[in-house]
Design a protein around this motif. Structure first.
Motif, PDB file in Angstrom:
ATOM      1  N   GLY A   1      81.770 -70.760 -70.475  1.00 26.98           N
ATOM      2  CA  GLY A   1      81.763 -70.210 -69.124  1.00 26.98           C
ATOM      3  C   GLY A   1      80.507 -69.402 -68.876  1.00 26.98           C
ATOM      4  O   GLY A   1      79.931 -68.828 -69.791  1.00 26.98           O
ATOM      5  N   MET A   2      80.070 -69.368 -67.616  1.00 28.51           N
ATOM      6  CA  MET A   2      78.905 -68.586 -67.206  1.00 28.51           C
ATOM      7  C   MET A   2      79.416 -67.333 -66.499  1.00 28.51           C
ATOM      8  O   MET A   2      80.321 -67.408 -65.657  1.00 28.51           O
ATOM      9  CB  MET A   2      78.032 -69.414 -66.268  1.00 28.51           C
ATOM     10  CG  MET A   2      76.719 -68.765 -65.911  1.00 28.51           C
ATOM     11  SD  MET A   2      75.600 -68.502 -67.309  1.00 28.51           S
ATOM     12  CE  MET A   2      75.052 -70.166 -67.632  1.00 28.51           C
ATOM     13  N   TYR A   3      78.844 -66.198 -66.837  1.00 29.22           N
ATOM     14  CA  TYR A   3      79.281 -64.918 -66.303  1.00 29.22           C
ATOM     15  C   TYR A   3      78.098 -64.164 -65.709  1.00 29.22           C
ATOM     16  O   TYR A   3      76.957 -64.388 -66.103  1.00 29.22           O
ATOM     17  CB  TYR A   3      79.916 -64.057 -67.410  1.00 29.22           C
ATOM     18  CG  TYR A   3      81.177 -64.666 -67.962  1.00 29.22           C
ATOM     19  CD1 TYR A   3      82.414 -64.239 -67.509  1.00 29.22           C
ATOM     20  CD2 TYR A   3      81.134 -65.687 -68.910  1.00 29.22           C
ATOM     21  CE1 TYR A   3      83.582 -64.799 -68.005  1.00 29.22           C
ATOM     22  CE2 TYR A   3      82.290 -66.261 -69.395  1.00 29.22           C
ATOM     23  CZ  TYR A   3      83.505 -65.817 -68.948  1.00 29.22           C
ATOM     24  OH  TYR A   3      84.658 -66.369 -69.424  1.00 29.22           O
ATOM     25  N   GLU A   4      78.408 -63.266 -64.767  1.00 28.39           N
ATOM     26  CA  GLU A   4      77.379 -62.433 -64.159  1.00 28.39           C
ATOM     27  C   GLU A   4      77.790 -60.975 -64.301  1.00 28.39           C
ATOM     28  O   GLU A   4      78.982 -60.669 -64.382  1.00 28.39           O
ATOM     29  CB  GLU A   4      77.196 -62.789 -62.688  1.00 28.39           C
ATOM     30  CG  GLU A   4      78.428 -62.534 -61.836  1.00 28.39           C
ATOM     31  CD  GLU A   4      78.260 -62.983 -60.401  1.00 28.39           C
ATOM     32  OE1 GLU A   4      77.143 -63.310 -60.001  1.00 28.39           O
ATOM     33  OE2 GLU A   4      79.284 -63.009 -59.685  1.00 28.39           O
ATOM     34  N   PRO A   5      76.820 -60.059 -64.310  1.00 30.07           N
ATOM     35  CA  PRO A   5      77.158 -58.639 -64.404  1.00 30.07           C
ATOM     36  C   PRO A   5      77.914 -58.175 -63.162  1.00 30.07           C
ATOM     37  O   PRO A   5      77.677 -58.664 -62.058  1.00 30.07           O
ATOM     38  CB  PRO A   5      75.797 -57.941 -64.481  1.00 30.07           C
ATOM     39  CG  PRO A   5      74.807 -59.003 -64.772  1.00 30.07           C
ATOM     40  CD  PRO A   5      75.389 -60.290 -64.299  1.00 30.07           C
ATOM     41  N   VAL A   6      78.839 -57.251 -63.357  1.00 30.60           N
ATOM     42  CA  VAL A   6      79.603 -56.676 -62.263  1.00 30.60           C
ATOM     43  C   VAL A   6      79.593 -55.163 -62.441  1.00 30.60           C
ATOM     44  O   VAL A   6      79.912 -54.660 -63.517  1.00 30.60           O
ATOM     45  CB  VAL A   6      81.059 -57.202 -62.272  1.00 30.60           C
ATOM     46  CG1 VAL A   6      81.867 -56.554 -61.157  1.00 30.60           C
ATOM     47  CG2 VAL A   6      81.096 -58.702 -62.167  1.00 30.60           C
ATOM     48  N   ASP A   7      79.239 -54.459 -61.389  1.00 30.94           N
ATOM     49  CA  ASP A   7      79.307 -53.000 -61.421  1.00 30.94           C
ATOM     50  C   ASP A   7      80.754 -52.578 -61.243  1.00 30.94           C
ATOM     51  O   ASP A   7      81.496 -53.190 -60.474  1.00 30.94           O
ATOM     52  CB  ASP A   7      78.464 -52.395 -60.298  1.00 30.94           C
ATOM     53  CG  ASP A   7      76.979 -52.617 -60.518  1.00 30.94           C
ATOM     54  OD1 ASP A   7      76.567 -52.704 -61.692  1.00 30.94           O
ATOM     55  OD2 ASP A   7      76.243 -52.708 -59.525  1.00 30.94           O
ATOM     56  N   ALA A   8      81.149 -51.514 -61.914  1.00 34.11           N
ATOM     57  CA  ALA A   8      82.533 -51.042 -61.831  1.00 34.11           C
ATOM     58  C   ALA A   8      82.936 -50.782 -60.391  1.00 34.11           C
ATOM     59  O   ALA A   8      84.064 -51.077 -59.986  1.00 34.11           O
ATOM     60  CB  ALA A   8      82.718 -49.786 -62.681  1.00 34.11           C
TER      61      ALA A   8
END
Length: 105
Positions: A86-93
């Motif tokens: 799977g490909m993931y991206e950063p997420v801010d809280a």
């Protein structure tokens, strides 16, 4: 930045898996947009690995994935493992409103 995460469960010959994985990693490391990687092995289950690779963007990974060289190496790996990529991206809280916001129930 995009992060590719792949859980690999080895069912075939372990030494062959390691050799193919090392060639795959070297191949991908030479591709445009590659930033870095990490390989992890699950404690107590030496046949389960987690591969984490960072790319400048998902398009760079897709381009590298589509090359003939990668596809040839992947063909060697497939009989040895089951994979959950799977490909993931950063997420801010502060951007996370919970699973419901992403359509997860």
């Amino acid at each position: 930045m995009a992060t590719f995460v792949n859980k690999l469960t080895v069912h075939g010959d372990h030494e062959t898996f390691l050799a193919v994985r090392n060639r795959l990693t070297a191949y991908m490391a030479a591709q445009p947009g590659y930033v870095g990687h990490q390989h992890l092995r699950r404690l107590g289950e030496g046949h389960v690995y987690l591969e984490i690779a960072t790319w400048q963007d998902a398009a760079a990974h897709r381009t590298a994935f589509a090359t003939e060289g990668f596809q040839q190496l992947l063909a060697e790996l497939r009989p040895l493992v089951s994979a959950e990529p799977g490909m993931y991206e950063p997420v801010d809280a502060q951007d996370e409103a919970g699973p419901e916001a992403a359509g997860v129930r």
